[in-house]
Design an enzyme around this catalytic site. Structure first.
Site, mmCIF file in Angstrom:
data_model
loop_
_atom_site.group_PDB
_atom_site.id
_atom_site.type_symbol
_atom_site.label_atom_id
_atom_site.label_comp_id
_atom_site.label_asym_id
_atom_site.label_seq_id
_atom_site.Cartn_x
_atom_site.Cartn_y
_atom_site.Cartn_z
ATOM 1 N N GLU A 168 0.807 -1.223 0.000
ATOM 2 C CA GLU A 168 0.000 0.000 0.000
ATOM 3 C C GLU A 168 0.841 1.274 0.000
ATOM 4 O O GLU A 168 0.763 2.090 0.935
ATOM 5 C CB GLU A 168 -0.954 0.010 1.199
ATOM 6 C CG GLU A 168 -1.923 -1.140 1.188
ATOM 7 C CD GLU A 168 -3.021 -1.023 2.247
ATOM 8 O OE1 GLU A 168 -2.955 -0.112 3.084
ATOM 9 O OE2 GLU A 168 -3.953 -1.836 2.207
ATOM 10 N N GLU A 351 -5.242 -8.532 0.678
ATOM 11 C CA GLU A 351 -5.851 -8.188 1.971
ATOM 12 C C GLU A 351 -7.326 -7.928 1.800
ATOM 13 O O GLU A 351 -7.751 -7.267 0.854
ATOM 14 C CB GLU A 351 -5.267 -6.894 2.582
ATOM 15 C CG GLU A 351 -3.942 -7.039 3.242
ATOM 16 C CD GLU A 351 -3.452 -5.735 3.868
ATOM 17 O OE1 GLU A 351 -4.283 -4.916 4.305
ATOM 18 O OE2 GLU A 351 -2.225 -5.560 3.900
HETATM 19 C C1 PNW Z 1 -4.101 -1.817 5.569
HETATM 20 N N1 PNW Z 1 -7.793 3.386 4.532
HETATM 21 O O1 PNW Z 1 -4.061 -0.458 5.889
HETATM 22 C C2 PNW Z 1 -2.735 -2.318 5.953
HETATM 23 O O2 PNW Z 1 -2.033 -2.924 4.904
HETATM 24 C C3 PNW Z 1 -2.728 -3.163 7.174
HETATM 25 O O3 PNW Z 1 -1.447 -3.120 7.764
HETATM 26 C C4 PNW Z 1 -3.822 -2.717 8.127
HETATM 27 O O4 PNW Z 1 -3.737 -3.349 9.371
HETATM 28 C C5 PNW Z 1 -5.145 -3.007 7.442
HETATM 29 O O5 PNW Z 1 -5.211 -2.390 6.178
HETATM 30 C C6 PNW Z 1 -6.357 -2.575 8.267
HETATM 31 O O6 PNW Z 1 -6.363 -1.189 8.445
HETATM 32 C C7 PNW Z 1 -5.044 0.437 5.530
HETATM 33 O O7 PNW Z 1 -8.073 4.261 5.384
HETATM 34 C C8 PNW Z 1 -5.159 1.570 6.297
HETATM 35 O O8 PNW Z 1 -8.335 3.377 3.400
HETATM 36 C C9 PNW Z 1 -6.072 2.532 5.966
HETATM 37 C C10 PNW Z 1 -6.864 2.368 4.847
HETATM 38 C C11 PNW Z 1 -6.762 1.250 4.067
HETATM 39 C C12 PNW Z 1 -5.851 0.278 4.424
#
Ligand code: PNW
Length: 442
Positions: A168, A351
């Protein structure tokens, strides 16, 4: 859930995902250096519950128990991340062998249980000395990343079944350098765009390093969020297009040979001759992380951003307040195929998952019917996209374990397995048993 889950193509990968800083703990073990997340988590006011990842799930010491949980679950693949500060405590220079030894033991334990090791090289834990030298704003970090990739591949390249360079990069750029809610906590807004270019360049250089050491396929894991437009004025449509370019295309267009979206090109001092070719090195797999769509409308006058985010109404919500929209995943997968056509490699959903306030009952059981409904819906959406001709080869649930959820600390539980912090006791939730049955029936 009333009709049985439709069949998936033979060889479809059923996986679970984690990342190093969120589960490992053991912050001082075996010569590990500091990352930007160690620094950030230890600053007052950054993390919702004031916690850090110093101990987290103590996976570093309990990995054998966690591999046993995965073997019992029956997954065919495990996506973990390698902590750069364990491999190069200072972010450059020779490898710390004890750090690599850990991933060596983990990889062998997985293979012994017939679980494919899928290794992500960067899940946001940049060595602090590299941040002190400019972090991803500095072009040099891309070259350091490729050197680090070479060290990891030299040790694990014969056994890792799929490489993922970056996790990401959009979230790392926007949260870490744009708005500052993640490490390293900088607030540069659109001046953070060089971070996109240097991550992409690092990716491209790392692809070459990995191919030189390993015959295994190489991917990147991007996150995507389909736009749901609120309002139908020209200004709303322009806002939707701006968000689409920033969140969904900034990283994928250059990776798949289209160059940067208009208006988001790095300046001439950042983008050098040959960079776009390096970035567009062929990918074997595109990793897709999906959680939810984004509601978008035109911004108020004077807003620093060219769009405004709006809460989506009419959907169930997770404990994160994220809307549950399974069809957004089908729409996203079909949209990727329609936009990129033959340039799109096979996809793995690297994911997907949800946070709920799961607590054990008096008998120690954890019932999480909402997570079962979430996964059921999203897997059906993947199946629907496959029916529409999209080549999707796997799905990785985020996450195996409840873990340290970045700025939310321990307050958001994403696991198929409940973890009692800080004792570390693991208890499979009802979703774990559901996923096991699903895999078992395949
Ligand atoms: C992902 N958003 O993060 C990460 O790859 C993980 O490490 C994390 O634990 C998981 O999603 C859950 O949050 C994100 O706000 C963080 O769109 C924020 C967003 C999307 C993914």
């Amino acid at each position: 859930m009333t009709t049985p889950m439709p069949a998936f193509p033979a060889g479809f990968r059923w996986g679970v995902s984690t990342s190093a800083y969120q589960i490992e703990g053991a912050a001082d073990a075996d010569g590990r250096g500091r990352s930007v997340w160690d620094t950030f988590a230890h600053q007052p006011g950054r993390i919702a519950d004031g916690s850090t990842g110093d101990v987290a799930c103590d996976h570093y010491h309990r990995y054998a128990e966690d591999v046993a949980l995965m073997a019992d679950l029956g997954v065919s693949a495990y996506r973990f991340s390698v902590a750069w500060p364990r491999v190069q405590p200072a972010g450059s220079g020779p490898a710390e062998p004890r750090g690599l030894d850990f991933y060596d033991r983990l990889t062998d334990a997985l293979l012994a249980r017939d679980i494919d090791p899928v290794a992500t090289l960067f899940h946001w834990d940049l060595p602090q000395p590299l941040e002190d030298a400019g972090g991803w704003l500095a072009r040099d970090t891309a070259h350091r990343f490729a050197e680090y990739a070479d060290l990891v591949a030299a040790r694990l390249g014969d056994r890792v079944k799929l490489w993922i360079t970056l996790n990401e990069p959009f979230v790392h750029m926007s949260f870490g350098y744009g708005i500052g809610s993640h490490a390293p906590g900088r607030q540069l807004l659109f001046d953070a765009v060089p971070v996109a270019h240097h991550q992409l360049l690092g990716h491209g250089l790392a692809v070459a390093a990995l191919r030189a050491r390993s015959g295994s396929p190489v991917a990147i894991a991007n996150n995507y969020s389909p736009v749901r437009l609120y309002g139908d004025t020209d200004a709303d449509r322009a806002a939707g297009a701006a968000y689409e370019a920033l969140h969904n295309r900034l990283f994928t267009d250059p990776l798949l040979g289209l160059g940067y979206p208009a208006g988001l090109e790095p300046g001439p001092d950042v983008l050098r001759d040959g960079d776009l070719a390096t970035i567009a090195a062929p990918l074997d797999v595109l990793g897709v992380n999906y959680y939810n769509p984004s509601g978008i409308r035109a911004p108020e006058e004077g807003s620093p951003l060219p769009f405004e985010l709006v809460e989506l109404d009419g959907y169930p919500r997770t404990a994160f307040d994220w809307p549950v929209v399974p069809d957004g995943l089908r729409e996203l997968l079909v949209g990727l195929r329609d936009r990129y056509g033959d340039a799109l490699p096979p996809i793995e959903v690297t994911e997907g998952g949800c946070a709920y306030d799961d607590t054990p009952d008096a008998d120690g059981r954890v019932a999480d019917p909402e997570r079962i409904a979430y996964l059921d819906g999203h897997l059906r959406a993947v199946r629907a996209a496959i029916d529409e001709g999209v080549d999707v080869r796997g799905y990785f649930v985020w996450s195996l374990l409840d873990n340290w959820e970045w700025a939310e600390g321990f307050t958001k539980r994403f696991g198929l397995v409940h973890v009692d912090f800080p004792t570390g006791t693991r208890t499979p939730k009802s979703s774990y048993h559901w996923y096991r049955d699903l895999i078992d029936r395949r």
